[in-house]
Design a protein around this motif. Structure first.
Motif, mmCIF file in Angstrom:
data_model
loop_
_atom_site.group_PDB
_atom_site.id
_atom_site.type_symbol
_atom_site.label_atom_id
_atom_site.label_comp_id
_atom_site.label_asym_id
_atom_site.label_seq_id
_atom_site.Cartn_x
_atom_site.Cartn_y
_atom_site.Cartn_z
ATOM 1 N N GLU A 106 66.953 -67.004 -80.188
ATOM 2 C CA GLU A 106 67.469 -66.054 -79.203
ATOM 3 C C GLU A 106 68.518 -65.131 -79.820
ATOM 4 O O GLU A 106 68.568 -63.936 -79.509
ATOM 5 C CB GLU A 106 68.068 -66.808 -78.012
ATOM 6 N N LEU A 107 69.353 -65.690 -80.680
ATOM 7 C CA LEU A 107 70.347 -64.852 -81.364
ATOM 8 C C LEU A 107 69.669 -63.757 -82.180
ATOM 9 O O LEU A 107 70.047 -62.590 -82.132
ATOM 10 C CB LEU A 107 71.210 -65.710 -82.295
ATOM 11 N N ILE A 108 68.674 -64.160 -82.933
ATOM 12 C CA ILE A 108 68.002 -63.210 -83.822
ATOM 13 C C ILE A 108 67.234 -62.165 -83.018
ATOM 14 O O ILE A 108 67.226 -60.981 -83.355
ATOM 15 C CB ILE A 108 67.072 -63.959 -84.789
ATOM 16 N N SER A 114 65.253 -74.381 -88.952
ATOM 17 C CA SER A 114 64.060 -73.672 -89.412
ATOM 18 C C SER A 114 63.565 -72.727 -88.321
ATOM 19 O O SER A 114 63.470 -73.113 -87.147
ATOM 20 C CB SER A 114 62.958 -74.676 -89.762
ATOM 21 N N ILE A 115 63.270 -71.494 -88.707
ATOM 22 C CA ILE A 115 62.805 -70.500 -87.734
ATOM 23 C C ILE A 115 61.622 -69.739 -88.314
ATOM 24 O O ILE A 115 61.441 -69.670 -89.524
ATOM 25 C CB ILE A 115 63.917 -69.493 -87.362
ATOM 26 N N ASP A 116 60.834 -69.140 -87.446
ATOM 27 C CA ASP A 116 59.672 -68.361 -87.840
ATOM 28 C C ASP A 116 60.034 -66.877 -87.734
ATOM 29 O O ASP A 116 59.876 -66.248 -86.691
ATOM 30 C CB ASP A 116 58.481 -68.686 -86.931
ATOM 31 N N VAL A 117 60.555 -66.332 -88.847
ATOM 32 C CA VAL A 117 61.013 -64.939 -88.833
ATOM 33 C C VAL A 117 59.853 -63.980 -88.598
ATOM 34 O O VAL A 117 59.987 -62.982 -87.875
ATOM 35 C CB VAL A 117 61.742 -64.604 -90.152
ATOM 36 N N ALA A 155 57.167 -64.398 -86.833
ATOM 37 C CA ALA A 155 56.821 -64.353 -85.405
ATOM 38 C C ALA A 155 57.855 -63.559 -84.617
ATOM 39 O O ALA A 155 57.502 -62.789 -83.707
ATOM 40 C CB ALA A 155 56.710 -65.774 -84.862
ATOM 41 N N ILE A 156 59.124 -63.727 -84.955
ATOM 42 C CA ILE A 156 60.178 -62.963 -84.285
ATOM 43 C C ILE A 156 59.998 -61.466 -84.522
ATOM 44 O O ILE A 156 60.126 -60.652 -83.601
ATOM 45 C CB ILE A 156 61.572 -63.422 -84.771
ATOM 46 N N ARG A 157 59.646 -61.098 -85.755
ATOM 47 C CA ARG A 157 59.472 -59.679 -86.066
ATOM 48 C C ARG A 157 58.267 -59.094 -85.322
ATOM 49 O O ARG A 157 58.268 -57.910 -84.974
ATOM 50 C CB ARG A 157 59.338 -59.470 -87.574
ATOM 51 N N ARG A 158 57.252 -59.900 -85.098
ATOM 52 C CA ARG A 158 56.120 -59.386 -84.319
ATOM 53 C C ARG A 158 56.546 -59.110 -82.875
ATOM 54 O O ARG A 158 56.089 -58.143 -82.259
ATOM 55 C CB ARG A 158 54.964 -60.391 -84.356
ATOM 56 N N ARG A 159 57.413 -59.957 -82.342
ATOM 57 C CA ARG A 159 57.887 -59.745 -80.975
ATOM 58 C C ARG A 159 58.923 -58.618 -80.910
ATOM 59 O O ARG A 159 59.023 -57.926 -79.891
ATOM 60 C CB ARG A 159 58.503 -61.038 -80.422
ATOM 61 N N ARG A 160 59.722 -58.489 -81.978
ATOM 62 C CA ARG A 160 60.779 -57.475 -81.994
ATOM 63 C C ARG A 160 60.605 -56.564 -83.214
ATOM 64 O O ARG A 160 61.229 -56.766 -84.255
ATOM 65 C CB ARG A 160 62.165 -58.146 -82.038
#
Length: 815
Positions: free
Chosen positions: A83-85, A104-107, A109-114
């Motif tokens: 959520e922070l990212i 551990s995070i899926d960067v 996937a986050i970039r696809r959403r944002r």
């Protein structure tokens, strides 16, 4: 509110490079949230420590940030971090250097959403590098990058600074990547994903010597403390009181230096005209001038040097930096709060005059939110939604035009980086006064053979630019320059502070031509300094920064660590400053003046010692090749002639593996040697054992065996060795490009990448006046007849003038 207060930055993992990158955003008002584990960033425990036990290095890297604690073991850790990212603009990721217990995070996937997210990931080398699994430290990376072997006494060992260098260089490169992306996003693009190689970033310091060695087919070697190939004298010398940094490059500077010391025999010796010639007679020359330097103080010689336009400077102690008022007034030294302790550190060197950086701040305690950060907005959905798909072919600075009045290394590195990122950079020289990196030799043989078109160093630092010649001493030349400037976004110069103003091209004039114009002066001390007229090279900047006073052995002289350390550092700081000002100009329509002092840009490398001395008043510890945290840590001789390797044990398990490898398993199991401080008591004995082991192996075999045991180690390479470095070859770091006069030649890539391949080199460096016709006709609309007349008058041209022709040209221009 700062100029970057619209940005939120999340910092994860632990590395000096990513810490410094994020701090540069905080300097200009960005909301920087540092994510830490309950134990805190490991850098919080790095020496040197203040009397109160706070890390001076961590303080420099992290003031004006906020801290958020996320426990990796917590049930909502991944959700909280995600959520922070997703609510930030820029993610700065140092986990590959040290994960620091980050969830551990899926960067991806986050970039696809944002799609608006800008992502910077740093590593020591790169995930696809042959060195990807290497254990590394600042010093082992510098050794591999060719930055250690040439420093120190001829017999060795090479001498080098502790680990406060590559993090700053890499952090600047990371900021350039992220800030250029933030600018591009303002133009309607999406976020970008960058990979930063810390090893490759440090090559900005060694690329000059690599290309000089390649051009001259000369195998460099150490030639003594404070001596550097290919120029002489370029070093630090003792005076009646204090130490003096001396650099003479041009024949005129050498003659003035000899006149100052009353050495007419040396001045008139035709065999000593150029620096490389003097280098061959260094012992004889030093025997004559060193005793004379001891007849006056460093300050007295400095005053004489100013009168004679010689690049000399007193070498300050840390206490001198703290006692002088000018550095505080300019914001080079700023207050910092470390818990209950009040100290000083180095501030932002990007001296924007309209939108200045913060002057100091507070180091966050673990979990502490700074009050100025609480009111900052999160990235709005509208801002994120406005970002379109990433244009893979579009460069971040496409559409930006730069007028480049720079010469040598520092200024041209700044503008080369802007050009690499897509800006249209127009380099302005004159046939009367071309870039001195084309050569300072004005004798007919050099000029008639067009040797000035064959210098690899010029080609290396001026690629991706267009080139034009204009004699700015004449009205018509200045008029054309003004017309170019009125159509530009950025103007950069690294002349002495009065050169452009005396030509009628000062900022007060230029801003009337274009109110949105960003103008940067990259002088040695700054436009308002009492030493503003001091001439300087990259060596002068290091000599005057305070750094040499903390490097080397406790009983040795102040020690330089590079022939021209300050050039690359000044260039990268200049690029960072321009990008911040460019964002402000696009947001507000307001240009501004940047007063960059290159000598101040070198001061962050001494930041930990500045803080310690400001609080405790104790003189800085000089470690030689040892380290404030790691025991052992040093440069050890290997089999073969002048072969060396840097070895470091950064934690207990690594120490145990090292002890076992070198044949001392008893040390590995000795509980009394678990801590670095305990081992410091037998450091001499440990070093002898390591060297006995390394002496029986060549350097590459020693590195291979040490790295197989997961011990940090790096062969001390020569700059020329980089041509065959496995990492650089596998990454296609050195690109081949064709150019007139020299043919196919290598070019270094940027250490920041958006994909597997580096940014391509688009065009070779321009020959003198190569683009005169294109720029004057297509950009300014001049006719062929007008261009021909400019050539007849000598206002433009394509051939450098010899000394004799230059004298005639001056007479003609004055008629």
């Amino acid at each position: 509110m700062g100029v970057l207060s619209h940005l939120r930055v999340i910092e994860i993992g632990s590395s000096a490079a990513t810490c410094y990158c994020a701090r540069l955003f905080a300097d200009f008002g960005a909301d920087v949230q540092k994510v830490e584990a309950p134990a805190g960033d490991p850098l919080r425990r790095s020496a040197p420590l203040t009397p109160g036990g706070q890390s001076a290095w961590f303080a420099f890297l992290n003031f004006n940030k906020s801290s958020i604690i996320i426990d990796k073991a917590g049930p909502d850790a991944i959700t909280r971090l995600t959520e922070l990212i997703e609510g930030c603009d820029i993610l700065v990721d140092g986990r590959d250097v040290h994960p620091a217990d980050c969830p551990s995070i899926d960067v991806a996937a986050i970039r696809r959403r944002r799609p608006g997210l800008i992502y910077l990931e740093a590593s020591w080398f790169a995930c696809d590098s042959p060195y990807a699994e290497f254990a590394a430290t600042d010093s082992t990376v510098r050794a591999l990058a060719g930055l250690i072997k040439l420093v120190g006494p001829v017999e060795g060992p090479p001498l080098h600074a502790p680990d406060f260098q590559v993090g700053i260089i890499a952090g600047l490169w990371g900021f350039v990547a992220a800030a250029s992306s933030a600018f591009a996003r303002m133009q309607g693009g999406a976020g970008r994903s960058w990979a930063l190689s810390i090893f490759e970033s440090s090559l900005a310091l060694s690329e000059y010597q690599l290309f000089e060695a390649l051009a001259r087919s000369d195998m460099m070697h150490r030639i003594g403390v404070n001596r550097f190939w290919p120029n002489f004298p370029t070093g630090i010398y003792e005076t009646k009181k204090g130490w003096l940094g001396i650099t003479t490059i041009t024949p005129a500077q050498w003659r003035a230096f000899c006149d100052m010391l009353g050495l007419s025999e040396l001045r008139d010796d035709s065999a000593l005209v150029l620096g490389q010639d003097r280098l061959q007679h260094r012992e004889k020359i030093e025997r004559q001038f060193m005793p004379r330097l001891k007849t006056r103080t460093a300050q007295e010689w400095f005053a004489e040097g100013l009168k004679r336009k010689i690049p000399i400077v007193p070498v300050p102690e840390i206490s001198d930096l703290l006692q002088g008022a000018e550095k505080r007034e300019r914001g080079a030294i700023v207050p910092v709060l470390l818990g209950e302790e009040e100290g000083l550190t180095t501030g932002s060197m990007q001296r924007l005059t309209l939108t200045p950086p913060r002057r100091g701040g507070r180091v966050p305690a673990p979990g502490e939110q700074q009050t100025f950060a609480i009111a900052r907005r999160h990235l709005s959905d509208a801002a994120s939604a406005s970002s379109g798909p990433i244009d893979a072919d579009g460069l971040p600075l496409h559409g930006i035009r730069v007028i480049d009045f720079t010469m040598g290394w520092a200024g041209p590195l700044c503008t080369r980086t802007l050009a690499d990122l897509g800006a249209d950079v127009i380099k302005i020289e004159a046939v009367q006064y071309p870039d001195w990196w084309r050569g300072v030799d004005r004798r007919p043989a050099y000029v008639d053979d067009q040797t000035y078109e064959k210098t690899l160093r010029f080609c290396m630092i001026n690629r991706n630019k267009r080139g034009i010649t204009l004699d700015l001493t004449r009205r018509r030349g200045r008029t054309l320059a003004k017309r170019l400037i009125s159509r530009a976004d950025i103007v950069v110069d690294n002349y002495s502070v009065d050169v452009l103003p005396k030509l009628g091209l000062g900022y007060d004039v230029l801003r009337t031509l274009n109110p949105q114009l960003v103008v940067m002066s990259m002088s040695a001390f700054g436009t308002n300094s009492i030493h503003r007229s001091c001439r300087a090279y990259g060596s002068t900047l290091e000599q005057g920064s305070g750094l040499p006073s903390v490097i080397g052995k406790p009983d040795g002289p102040p020690l330089m660590s590079h022939i021209a350390f300050g050039d690359a550092v000044g260039g990268l700081n200049g690029c960072a400053a321009v990008l911040v000002a460019l964002m402000h100009a696009r947001n507000t329509g307001q240009g501004q003046f940047i007063d960059l002092s290159q000598i101040e840009c070198m001061m962050p490398f001494a930041a930990p010692w500045i803080t310690i001395h400001s609080i405790g008043g104790t003189p800085p510890v000089r470690y030689g090749n040892r380290h404030p945290d790691f025991v052992p840590h040093g440069c050890f001789r290997c089999a073969g002639e002048d072969d060396w390797i840097v070895v470091a044990a950064t934690e207990e398990d690594m120490w145990q593996r090292l002890a076992t490898l070198v044949g001392r398993p008893d040390w590995a199991t000795d509980t009394s040697l678990k801590s670095a401080e305990a081992r410091r008591g037998i450091e001499d004995l440990i070093e002898r054992a390591i060297e006995a082991w390394t002496l029986s192996r060549d350097a590459d075999r020693a590195m291979s065996e040490l790295q197989a045991a997961r011990v940090a180690a790096g062969v001390a390479r020569l700059p020329i060795d980089l041509l065959n470095d496995p990492h650089l070859r596998s990454r296609a770091f050195l690109q081949e490009i064709e150019r007139a006069f020299i043919g196919l030649h290598p070019q270094p890539s940027m250490p920041i990448r958006e994909g597997v391949a580096p940014y391509a080199i688009r065009i070779a460096a321009p020959t003198l006046g190569q683009d005169n016709r294109e720029i004057l006709s297509k950009l300014l609309g001049l006719s062929d007849a007008e261009i021909a007349q400019l050539a007849r008058e000598g206002i433009i041209g394509t051939a450098m003038l010899s000394e004799e022709k230059l004298a005639k040209d001056k007479i003609r221009a004055s008629d």
